[in-house]
Design an enzyme around this catalytic site. Structure first.
Site, PDB file in Angstrom:
ATOM      1  N   HIS A  23     -90.166 -51.534  34.019  1.00 47.28           N
ATOM      2  CA  HIS A  23     -90.291 -50.077  34.149  1.00 47.28           C
ATOM      3  C   HIS A  23     -91.006 -49.768  35.459  1.00 47.28           C
ATOM      4  O   HIS A  23     -92.055 -49.118  35.462  1.00 47.28           O
ATOM      5  CB  HIS A  23     -91.095 -49.463  32.997  1.00 47.28           C
ATOM      6  CG  HIS A  23     -90.316 -49.297  31.727  1.00 47.28           C
ATOM      7  ND1 HIS A  23     -90.931 -49.121  30.501  1.00 47.28           N
ATOM      8  CD2 HIS A  23     -88.993 -49.265  31.485  1.00 47.28           C
ATOM      9  CE1 HIS A  23     -90.016 -48.989  29.565  1.00 47.28           C
ATOM     10  NE2 HIS A  23     -88.835 -49.074  30.130  1.00 47.28           N
ATOM     11  N   HIS A  79     -77.845 -47.863  24.489  1.00 47.07           N
ATOM     12  CA  HIS A  79     -78.990 -47.196  25.144  1.00 47.07           C
ATOM     13  C   HIS A  79     -78.690 -47.125  26.642  1.00 47.07           C
ATOM     14  O   HIS A  79     -78.091 -48.049  27.189  1.00 47.07           O
ATOM     15  CB  HIS A  79     -80.208 -48.076  24.838  1.00 47.07           C
ATOM     16  CG  HIS A  79     -81.506 -47.705  25.453  1.00 47.07           C
ATOM     17  ND1 HIS A  79     -81.907 -46.423  25.668  1.00 47.07           N
ATOM     18  CD2 HIS A  79     -82.533 -48.486  25.879  1.00 47.07           C
ATOM     19  CE1 HIS A  79     -83.122 -46.434  26.198  1.00 47.07           C
ATOM     20  NE2 HIS A  79     -83.523 -47.673  26.347  1.00 47.07           N
ATOM     21  N   GLU A  81     -80.798 -47.020  29.325  1.00 53.10           N
ATOM     22  CA  GLU A  81     -81.667 -47.605  30.357  1.00 53.10           C
ATOM     23  C   GLU A  81     -80.946 -48.766  31.020  1.00 53.10           C
ATOM     24  O   GLU A  81     -80.245 -49.544  30.361  1.00 53.10           O
ATOM     25  CB  GLU A  81     -83.003 -48.065  29.750  1.00 53.10           C
ATOM     26  CG  GLU A  81     -84.083 -47.022  29.934  1.00 53.10           C
ATOM     27  CD  GLU A  81     -85.498 -47.543  29.722  1.00 53.10           C
ATOM     28  OE1 GLU A  81     -85.790 -47.981  28.596  1.00 53.10           O
ATOM     29  OE2 GLU A  81     -86.302 -47.491  30.684  1.00 53.10           O
ATOM     30  N   ASP A  83     -81.709 -51.616  32.105  1.00 52.01           N
ATOM     31  CA  ASP A  83     -81.894 -53.030  31.734  1.00 52.01           C
ATOM     32  C   ASP A  83     -80.825 -53.465  30.731  1.00 52.01           C
ATOM     33  O   ASP A  83     -80.603 -54.661  30.546  1.00 52.01           O
ATOM     34  CB  ASP A  83     -83.315 -53.305  31.219  1.00 52.01           C
ATOM     35  CG  ASP A  83     -83.766 -52.363  30.124  1.00 52.01           C
ATOM     36  OD1 ASP A  83     -83.353 -51.187  30.129  1.00 52.01           O
ATOM     37  OD2 ASP A  83     -84.546 -52.800  29.253  1.00 52.01           O
ATOM     38  N   HIS A 145     -86.259 -46.298  21.465  1.00 60.79           N
ATOM     39  CA  HIS A 145     -87.332 -45.444  21.923  1.00 60.79           C
ATOM     40  C   HIS A 145     -86.865 -44.302  22.827  1.00 60.79           C
ATOM     41  O   HIS A 145     -87.709 -43.567  23.380  1.00 60.79           O
ATOM     42  CB  HIS A 145     -88.370 -46.291  22.669  1.00 60.79           C
ATOM     43  CG  HIS A 145     -87.864 -46.824  24.007  1.00 60.79           C
ATOM     44  ND1 HIS A 145     -88.454 -46.464  25.197  1.00 60.79           N
ATOM     45  CD2 HIS A 145     -86.826 -47.616  24.346  1.00 60.79           C
ATOM     46  CE1 HIS A 145     -87.826 -47.051  26.206  1.00 60.79           C
ATOM     47  NE2 HIS A 145     -86.833 -47.746  25.717  1.00 60.79           N
ATOM     48  N   ASP A 164     -83.738 -51.996  21.662  1.00 65.15           N
ATOM     49  CA  ASP A 164     -85.126 -52.264  22.051  1.00 65.15           C
ATOM     50  C   ASP A 164     -86.049 -52.514  20.853  1.00 65.15           C
ATOM     51  O   ASP A 164     -87.046 -53.239  20.977  1.00 65.15           O
ATOM     52  CB  ASP A 164     -85.680 -51.089  22.873  1.00 65.15           C
ATOM     53  CG  ASP A 164     -85.223 -51.125  24.322  1.00 65.15           C
ATOM     54  OD1 ASP A 164     -85.100 -52.223  24.884  1.00 65.15           O
ATOM     55  OD2 ASP A 164     -84.988 -50.045  24.895  1.00 65.15           O
ATOM     56  N   TYR A 192     -95.448 -55.042  22.924  1.00 66.14           N
ATOM     57  CA  TYR A 192     -94.244 -54.215  23.090  1.00 66.14           C
ATOM     58  C   TYR A 192     -94.347 -52.958  22.213  1.00 66.14           C
ATOM     59  O   TYR A 192     -94.098 -51.844  22.662  1.00 66.14           O
ATOM     60  CB  TYR A 192     -93.039 -55.061  22.692  1.00 66.14           C
ATOM     61  CG  TYR A 192     -91.695 -54.507  23.065  1.00 66.14           C
ATOM     62  CD1 TYR A 192     -91.076 -54.895  24.243  1.00 66.14           C
ATOM     63  CD2 TYR A 192     -91.017 -53.636  22.227  1.00 66.14           C
ATOM     64  CE1 TYR A 192     -89.820 -54.409  24.584  1.00 66.14           C
ATOM     65  CE2 TYR A 192     -89.774 -53.148  22.554  1.00 66.14           C
ATOM     66  CZ  TYR A 192     -89.170 -53.541  23.734  1.00 66.14           C
ATOM     67  OH  TYR A 192     -87.933 -53.055  24.055  1.00 66.14           O
ATOM     68  N   HIS A 225     -84.257 -57.529  23.752  1.00 64.68           N
ATOM     69  CA  HIS A 225     -85.194 -58.309  24.563  1.00 64.68           C
ATOM     70  C   HIS A 225     -85.819 -59.393  23.688  1.00 64.68           C
ATOM     71  O   HIS A 225     -86.153 -59.134  22.521  1.00 64.68           O
ATOM     72  CB  HIS A 225     -86.354 -57.452  25.085  1.00 64.68           C
ATOM     73  CG  HIS A 225     -85.962 -56.373  26.031  1.00 64.68           C
ATOM     74  ND1 HIS A 225     -85.500 -56.622  27.295  1.00 64.68           N
ATOM     75  CD2 HIS A 225     -85.997 -55.022  25.901  1.00 64.68           C
ATOM     76  CE1 HIS A 225     -85.257 -55.469  27.908  1.00 64.68           C
ATOM     77  NE2 HIS A 225     -85.530 -54.492  27.081  1.00 64.68           N
TER      78      HIS A 225
END
Ligand code: FEO
Length: 397
Positions: A23, A79, A81, A83, A145, A164, A192, A225
Site C-alpha cells: 500500500h 476486488h 485493488e 495487487d 475490506h 483479502d 493483517y 495473500h
C-alpha cells in the site's frame, strides 16, 4: 511456479519475497507476501483473481502453460485493488473477450483503474456459475475490506475463495497452513487483521454469521495473500470472530516519542508502576519514531489499554505520535482504555493534545494526564511510578 491445491484447482499466483512495504509505504511486510490467483479446470476454465502489475507478464505465461491449449472461459475478479487485478490488462490481451465476473462496485474500481470497457458480468450473493461438474456460488463481502470485495464457494472441492479476508502478508514456498511455522503465521494473520480489517469488525461478524447459516461443508479457505487454510480452516474463522469482538489480551502498550530523554524516562518509570507488589504485567514499550508503525498498531490491537507520551513542541506534539494517533483513529478500535503523559519546558499543552486525540480515536481516557517540567527529577520519577500504579489499579478495578 504453480501448486496443486486439488485435482481441479491450481495456485498460479506469485510469491513476492522482496516486498517490504505494501500500500505504498503504509504497511510493512517483514516476511514478504504472495498474490494468490487460482485456476479451476473443469468442463469450463476459470481464474480467480490475478497478481500485482509488475508480475503480469509472468502471470500470463504461467496461465497459458497451465491451460495447455484450452481456452480461458471465465475470469472472476474479487476486488479491484491492483495487487489482485494488476495483470487483467495483459490477461485480456491474451484472452480477448473473456467475461469478467465481479460485483457492481468492482465494475467501478476496475474501470477506474484500467479505463477499459471489458465484458463485465455483475453478480450478487447467491448467483451461481456452473463450470461443468462443479459450481461457483458468489458471496458479496462489502467492506471486507473494500466496497467491491467478493468471495465465492466451489461446491465439489468445498473451497471458499475469500480474497483479502483471512489473508496474511507472508511469503512461503510451502503455501499451506499445516506446513508453515504456526507462530509466524498467526503473527502475520493478526497484524493483517489489526491493520486492515479492524474498522470493519461488525461486518466481519455479520459475514461469518451469514456464512455459518448456509451450513456448507468446508475443506479449505483460499485467500488472496499468504497460505491456504487447509488444516482445520475453521480455526482462522474462529480467530476472526474473536478479533472482531473487542479483542484484548492482558497487555498494556506504551508508545512515546522523546526529544531529550525526558518522556522516555517517564515511560520507564510508569512501566515500573504498572508492576505492583511483584505482579508482572505484560507491557510493550515503543519509541514511535524508531519502531515499525504497523507492529505498534498490532500491539495496541492486542492490548486492553495504552499509554501515549510526547513532549510539548510548539504547543502540540511530535509528528511520529501525531501520525500514529491519526492512523489508529481510522481503525476505530473499541473497548480500550488509555492515558497520556509527557514532559515540557515552557507551556505544556502537549498532554491535552494527546488526550483529545485519544478520545477522538475512541479510547476511554481513565486517568491523568501527567506531565513533568524539563528532565524528570527523582521525585518526578516517583510521581510517574505512582501514576502507573494508579492506572494499573483502575484497569483491575
Ligand atoms: Fe490484497 Fe485489498 O488487496
Amino acid at each position: 511456479m504453480t501448486v496443486k491445491v486439488t485435482e481441479h484447482v491450481h495456485w498460479i499466483g506469485k510469491i513476492d519475497w522482496e516486498l517490504r512495504k505494501f500500500h505504498g509505504e503504509d504497511y510493512s511486510t517483514h516476511r514478504g507476501s504472495t498474490y494468490n490467483a487460482y485456476l479451476i479446470t473443469d468442463e469450463k476454465t476459470a481464474i480467480i483473481d490475478t497478481v500485482w502489475t509488475p508480475y503480469a507478464k509472468e502471470f500470463v505465461e504461467t496461465l497459458k502453460k497451465e491451460l495447455n491449449g484450452k481456452p480461458l472461459d471465465y475470469i472472476i475478479a474479487n476486488h479491484g485493488e491492483v495487487d489482485h487485478s494488476g495483470a487483467l490488462p495483459d490477461v485480456m490481451k491474451a484472452f480477448p473477450g473473456t467475461p469478467i465476473y465481479c460485483t457492481a462496485n468492482a465494475v467501478h474500481s476496475l474501470k477506474g483503474q484500467f479505463h477499459e470497457e471489458w465484458e463485465f458480468r455483475v453478480v450478487k450473493t447467491g448467483d451461481q456459475l456452473s463450470l461443468g461438474k462443479q459450481t461457483l456460488t458468489f458471496i458479496e463481502a462489502p467492506m471486507l475490506h473494500w466496497p467491491d470485495s467478493m468471495f465465492e464457494y466451489l461446491d465439489g472441492d468445498q473451497i471458499l475463495f475469500s480474497n483479502d479476508a483471512f489473508g496474511q502478508h507472508y511469503a512461503s514456498e510451502l503455501l499451506f497452513n499445516d506446513l508453515v511455522d504456526p507462530c509466524e503465521l498467526f503473527q502475520e494473520a493478526i497484524k493483517y487483521y489489526a491493520n486492515i480489517l479492524t474498522p470493519f469488525s461488525e461486518l466481519v461478524i455479520k459475514k461469518i454469521e451469514q456464512w455459518s447459516s448456509l451450513n456448507l461443508p468446508l475443506q479449505m479457505i483460499c485467500p488472496s495473500h499468504g497460505v491456504i487454510w487447509r488444516k482445520n480452516p475453521v480455526q482462522i474463522v474462529e480467530k476472526y470472530l474473536s478479533w472482531a469482538s473487542r479483542y484484548q489480551e492482558e497487555q498494556v502498550t506504551i508508545v512515546y516519542d522523546s526529544m531529550w530523554e525526558g518522556t522516555r524516562i517517564m515511560a520507564e518509570a510508569i512501566t515500573e508502576g504498572l508492576q505492583p507488589d511483584g505482579k508482572r504485567m505484560n507491557v510493550k514499550i515503543f519509541n514511535a519514531a524508531r519502531s515499525d508503525k504497523n507492529d505498534i498498531i498490532t500491539q495496541i490491537f492486542k492490548s486492553k489499554a495504552i499509554l501515549v507520551g510526547c513532549p510539548t513542541v510548539n504547543k502540540g506534539i511530535l509528528a511520529p505520535i501525531a501520525g500514529l494517533l491519526e492512523e489508529i483513529s481510522g481503525l476505530r478500535m473499541k473497548g480500550k482504555k488509555a492515558a497520556a503523559f509527557g514532559c515540557y519546558g515552557w507551556s505544556g499543552e502537549g498532554n491535552q493534545v494527546l488526550v483529545s486525540a485519544l478520545k477522538r480515536a475512541g479510547f476511554e481516557v481513565i486517568i491523568g494526564p501527567i506531565k513533568t517540567l524539563w528532565k524528570p527529577t527523582p521525585e518526578d520519577r516517583e510521581r510517574c511510578k505512582a501514576f502507573g500504579a494508579e492506572f494499573q489499579k483502575m484497569l483491575e478495578g
